[in-house]
Design an enzyme around this catalytic site. Sequence first.
Site, PDB file in Angstrom:
ATOM      1  N   HIS A 209       7.685 -17.329  20.769  1.00 54.63           N
ATOM      2  CA  HIS A 209       7.329 -18.627  21.373  1.00 54.63           C
ATOM      3  C   HIS A 209       7.065 -19.668  20.277  1.00 54.63           C
ATOM      4  O   HIS A 209       5.961 -20.211  20.158  1.00 54.63           O
ATOM      5  CB  HIS A 209       6.091 -18.459  22.261  1.00 54.63           C
ATOM      6  CG  HIS A 209       6.329 -18.815  23.689  1.00 54.63           C
ATOM      7  ND1 HIS A 209       7.273 -18.199  24.477  1.00 54.63           N
ATOM      8  CD2 HIS A 209       5.742 -19.753  24.496  1.00 54.63           C
ATOM      9  CE1 HIS A 209       7.257 -18.715  25.701  1.00 54.63           C
ATOM     10  NE2 HIS A 209       6.350 -19.668  25.731  1.00 54.63           N
ATOM     11  N   ASN A 215      10.149 -23.426  25.149  1.00 52.34           N
ATOM     12  CA  ASN A 215      10.613 -22.130  24.632  1.00 52.34           C
ATOM     13  C   ASN A 215      11.531 -21.392  25.602  1.00 52.34           C
ATOM     14  O   ASN A 215      12.530 -20.794  25.186  1.00 52.34           O
ATOM     15  CB  ASN A 215       9.406 -21.243  24.302  1.00 52.34           C
ATOM     16  CG  ASN A 215       8.600 -21.768  23.138  1.00 52.34           C
ATOM     17  OD1 ASN A 215       9.008 -21.673  21.984  1.00 52.34           O
ATOM     18  ND2 ASN A 215       7.450 -22.353  23.427  1.00 52.34           N
ATOM     19  N   TYR A 251      12.332 -10.798  35.813  1.00 52.82           N
ATOM     20  CA  TYR A 251      12.615 -11.351  34.481  1.00 52.82           C
ATOM     21  C   TYR A 251      11.339 -11.377  33.638  1.00 52.82           C
ATOM     22  O   TYR A 251      11.290 -10.831  32.528  1.00 52.82           O
ATOM     23  CB  TYR A 251      13.203 -12.754  34.659  1.00 52.82           C
ATOM     24  CG  TYR A 251      13.368 -13.589  33.403  1.00 52.82           C
ATOM     25  CD1 TYR A 251      14.042 -13.110  32.287  1.00 52.82           C
ATOM     26  CD2 TYR A 251      12.862 -14.897  33.348  1.00 52.82           C
ATOM     27  CE1 TYR A 251      14.212 -13.898  31.156  1.00 52.82           C
ATOM     28  CE2 TYR A 251      13.037 -15.694  32.234  1.00 52.82           C
ATOM     29  CZ  TYR A 251      13.708 -15.190  31.138  1.00 52.82           C
ATOM     30  OH  TYR A 251      13.867 -15.972  30.024  1.00 52.82           O
TER      31      TYR A 251
END
Length: 374
Positions: A209, A215, A251
């Site tokens: 990040h 990001n 995810y």
Amino acid sequence: MKNFQSGHLIQQTQYKSFQPSLIDRVWVMDDMNLLQLLGQADRELGRLDMYSEYIPNIDLFIRMHVLKEATQSSKIEGTQTNMEEALLEKEDVALDKRDDWEEVQNYVAAMNEAVTKLQTLPFSARLIRETHKTLMQGVRGKHKQPGEFRHSQNWIGGASINDAIFVPPAHSSIGELIGDIEKFVHNDQQYFPELLKAALVHYQFETIHPFLDGNGRVGRLLITLYLVSRGILKQPVLYLSDFFERNRQHYYDNLMRVREKNDLLQWFKFFLVGVIETARSSTMTFDNILKLQKQVEVQLQTLGSRAANAQKVMYYLYQRPMIDAAKVGEVAGVSPASAYKLIADLERFGILKEITGGKRGKMYTFEAYLKLFR
């Protein structure tokens, strides 16, 4: 891979940050299920890449693929612009939706610029920073150091760092960690399948990040850029954000599972399923585009002397399937009266559909084409 350690927690003053392990190392691939899935993903991606080579004027259609990716990737971050809104000019977008619209436009610009830069610039920290700068220019987050890796701590989830879901590594280690990604990407001494490299680079980038904002979008952008940079794709035609958006919780869960349980295997499998589904879907989309093109060509041949001007309008619509009478006149180089005749022809064929319902300021969409990307 069984011995993979994702990293460890480091005690900071009042919180613990996660320090990921370096990825430029020797890897052993020994899971047969993964290798079988990898072979399937490679075949589907190869088929898509081959298909894209034989499509005339493919650049026309790639713009729509990028636009879909931009809307879906931004949607994961909470942006609500849809495909139709993204196609509008800025002045036609409602004031309360312009911030979202601009973020999507920046994503399109960032992708296009990065793909162009790959011709002279390798996949690198510099490319990542420049892509981020374009992405964040003039939008929410514009004051969060666009194009610069962060100089302070950030976190994911939670109202404060003390109740955060995840705290990335301290800013002082970003240089080393991004440098490690660069080495890993360009390390051709150790065999590592390219698709799994793309998956691991995405995971590692999201874990680091490195920016104060943006990001997620940059990390998803990097997947396509990596595959293009390595020649796996000749054209940027694979975009996974739609798959990630439809499986958003999986995810996020699979990324966290790597960090918390060292389960890189599950992330790889999820990623490869995404590649397989998306490559198949994209191949089908291209196939349907070619069928639609042939159908339209047959229809336009019946227009006689107006066919050439109608073709000019169609060329525009394949790039931007939303248009008004003024733009038809501009694109075809005809008078307003002739523009309306062209529109009437295209409406009669079912190519254009009026969507505003008003007597003035009418807007039309190439509905059958737009539908292929929904």
